[in-house]
Design an enzyme around this catalytic site. Sequence first.
Site, PDB file in Angstrom:
ATOM      1  N   ASP A   1      60.788  14.954  60.963  1.00  0.00           N
ATOM      2  CA  ASP A   1      61.689  15.579  59.992  1.00  0.00           C
ATOM      3  C   ASP A   1      63.125  15.627  60.511  1.00  0.00           C
ATOM      4  OD1 ASP A   1      58.953  16.394  59.721  1.00  0.00           O
ATOM      5  OD2 ASP A   1      59.573  17.934  58.298  1.00  0.00           O
TER       6      ASP A   1
ATOM      7  N   HIS B   1      65.720  16.774  57.895  1.00  0.00           N
ATOM      8  CA  HIS B   1      66.134  17.898  57.041  1.00  0.00           C
ATOM      9  C   HIS B   1      67.642  18.118  57.006  1.00  0.00           C
ATOM     10  CE1 HIS B   1      62.508  19.442  55.337  1.00  0.00           C
ATOM     11  NE2 HIS B   1      61.897  19.564  56.503  1.00  0.00           N
TER      12      HIS B   1
ATOM     13  N   ASP C   1      60.788  13.775  55.021  1.00  0.00           N
ATOM     14  CA  ASP C   1      61.593  15.000  55.041  1.00  0.00           C
ATOM     15  C   ASP C   1      62.969  14.732  55.634  1.00  0.00           C
ATOM     16  OD1 ASP C   1      59.483  16.266  53.852  1.00  0.00           O
ATOM     17  OD2 ASP C   1      59.397  17.929  55.277  1.00  0.00           O
TER      18      ASP C   1
ATOM     19  N   ASP D   1      66.910  18.243  52.281  1.00  0.00           N
ATOM     20  CA  ASP D   1      66.667  19.664  52.029  1.00  0.00           C
ATOM     21  C   ASP D   1      66.953  20.507  53.267  1.00  0.00           C
ATOM     22  OD1 ASP D   1      66.052  19.620  49.337  1.00  0.00           O
ATOM     23  OD2 ASP D   1      63.901  19.367  49.656  1.00  0.00           O
ATOM     24  N   ARG D   2      67.371  21.720  52.999  1.00  0.00           N
ATOM     25  CA  ARG D   2      67.609  22.760  53.998  1.00  0.00           C
ATOM     26  C   ARG D   2      68.912  22.574  54.772  1.00  0.00           C
ATOM     27  NH1 ARG D   2      61.627  22.776  54.733  1.00  0.00           N
ATOM     28  NH2 ARG D   2      60.919  24.665  53.703  1.00  0.00           N
TER      29      ARG D   2
ATOM     30  N   ASN E   1      56.952  15.479  51.962  1.00  0.00           N
ATOM     31  CA  ASN E   1      56.761  16.377  50.829  1.00  0.00           C
ATOM     32  C   ASN E   1      58.093  16.851  50.249  1.00  0.00           C
ATOM     33  OD1 ASN E   1      56.857  17.998  53.375  1.00  0.00           O
ATOM     34  ND2 ASN E   1      56.785  19.718  51.954  1.00  0.00           N
ATOM     35  N   HIS E   2      59.193  16.648  50.993  1.00  0.00           N
ATOM     36  CA  HIS E   2      60.508  17.036  50.469  1.00  0.00           C
ATOM     37  C   HIS E   2      61.230  15.901  49.753  1.00  0.00           C
ATOM     38  CE1 HIS E   2      61.365  21.228  51.605  1.00  0.00           C
ATOM     39  NE2 HIS E   2      60.375  21.019  52.448  1.00  0.00           N
TER      40      HIS E   2
ATOM     41  N   HIS F   1      53.337  11.563  56.833  1.00  0.00           N
ATOM     42  CA  HIS F   1      54.127  12.779  57.006  1.00  0.00           C
ATOM     43  C   HIS F   1      53.245  14.000  57.225  1.00  0.00           C
ATOM     44  CE1 HIS F   1      57.443  15.556  56.738  1.00  0.00           C
ATOM     45  NE2 HIS F   1      56.739  16.278  55.885  1.00  0.00           N
TER      46      HIS F   1
ATOM     47  N   ARG G   1      49.967  26.713  53.738  1.00  0.00           N
ATOM     48  CA  ARG G   1      51.101  26.452  52.848  1.00  0.00           C
ATOM     49  C   ARG G   1      50.763  26.693  51.380  1.00  0.00           C
ATOM     50  NH1 ARG G   1      54.764  23.053  55.828  1.00  0.00           N
ATOM     51  NH2 ARG G   1      53.797  22.196  57.687  1.00  0.00           N
TER      52      ARG G   1
ATOM     53  N   HIS H   1      56.052  17.152  59.727  1.00  0.00           N
ATOM     54  CA  HIS H   1      55.764  18.214  58.762  1.00  0.00           C
ATOM     55  C   HIS H   1      55.773  19.626  59.336  1.00  0.00           C
ATOM     56  CE1 HIS H   1      54.367  19.548  54.896  1.00  0.00           C
ATOM     57  NE2 HIS H   1      53.109  19.734  55.209  1.00  0.00           N
TER      58      HIS H   1
END
Length: 503
Positions: A246, A248, A275, A278-279, A307-308, A356, A404, A431
Amino acid sequence: MATTSEQVVEDFQAGQNDKVASPPSQEDLERSEAFKTKANEFFSDKNYDQAIYYYTEAIKLNSCNAVYYSNRSLAYLRTECYGYALSDASTAIRIDSNYVKGYYRRATANMALGKFKAALKDYETVMKVRPNDKDAKMKYQECAKIVKQKAFERAIASDDSKSVADMMDIESMTIEDDYTGPKLEGDGSITVTFMKELMEWFGEQKKLHRKYAYQILLQVKQILQKLPSLMEINLKDGEMISICGDIHGQYYDLLNIFHLNGLPSEDNQYLFNGDFVDRGSWSLEVILVLFGFKVLYPDHFYLLRGNHETDNMNQMYGFEGEVKAKYTSQMFDLFSEVFQWLPLAQCINGRVLVMHGGLFREDGVTLDSIRNINRNRQPPDSGPMCDLLWSDPQPENGRSVSKRGVSCQFGPDVTCRFLEENGLDLIIRSHEVKPEGYEVAHGGHCITVFSAPNYCDQMGNKGAYIHLKAPELKPTFRQFAAVEHPNMRPMAYANALMQLGIL
């Protein structure tokens, strides 16, 4: 069968209800309060794992206290264990149906899981009790807005809708005279020089001209559309690939990876394991650089979906808002189309499988099953595509409900069985934040790699990437610390936390 938030609660609470039993003794009440106080102290220090541990100790002594479950639910929210947070909030409500914070926590968990209607119902309950609560009112209005937006999108959707890519008119976009940033060649081709200029330009927090951004997106979509859901590559003896987890939106840490490990090239192959966005505050810069390298080196630079790289996550955790703020809503729609074509897994020399998330809720999934997945869509709530993006390993054998609230957790026996049935040696996945940037589990057969150090400017973790060199394909790990970046809090993440009621 779809995994709903109600199922998560029911599964997690199966066998738990008998624990809400006889009233605790006075001694247990005092000890449980002491544990709660200790948990609160850890929570204040942002040591959420220890807070969860002591809230759990308090619950063992007094399982009839809604506050303990609600507090642990908030700690789970902070660690992104939304399934567990949902379960605890529901338990708090079951113990005390008038406990408002329980509804607030459950709404927050459902929002994080994309269960907006369920969240709206709980926010409505909160508003009835606290009509003058400004924070609750803001969350209620935001959730109601999303529910209406989703309903509108469903109403106007049609199977024969034209793609954004098909409607783009790049030639009509003009480059203003005062634009001094990186420029593509006349035919739109990406060069090493362009990529170096782009990375420097982004590092100075400047914006690429929209025409060139669109050209990168259209070119990478053409490449990704031709790829299978399961990428399969063979490294020749002596060849190496670097696998990153990730990112991010942590652009300056991405630059540091390239500084430490070298720029991508035909002789320096990379695989980025989802990923990307995001964030972080610079998700757009991260993804345009990664897409640029994919166009430049289509057969030596690899990207898998996380998943993002999905609409729900992008809406909740900032990428959609970032793209709309820096460019347009049309560009986000194009990103959404491109993300759907990202491959879901990659097999290296028939021995190492990279994805992922992780393995599957059910036995019997094969490499052929992955090859046959129709990936050009938003991921479903269950099934192999969902699991590849969402599942996590656990130390115990068997499978359990996901912390989750999506997919599952799988044990070492599941991993060994899958590897044996498919003739593989190990799986590499991402992840999850890991303190050292990586973790070796399941007897060395399941490796997690995470490449966003000091995640969200608050976790204090190292980042890492993995080297695999043929013919041995023995993983070696390279760790690195976070680098300095412009003095900005990860805006996208902060906005998402505020939206979810976690800040």
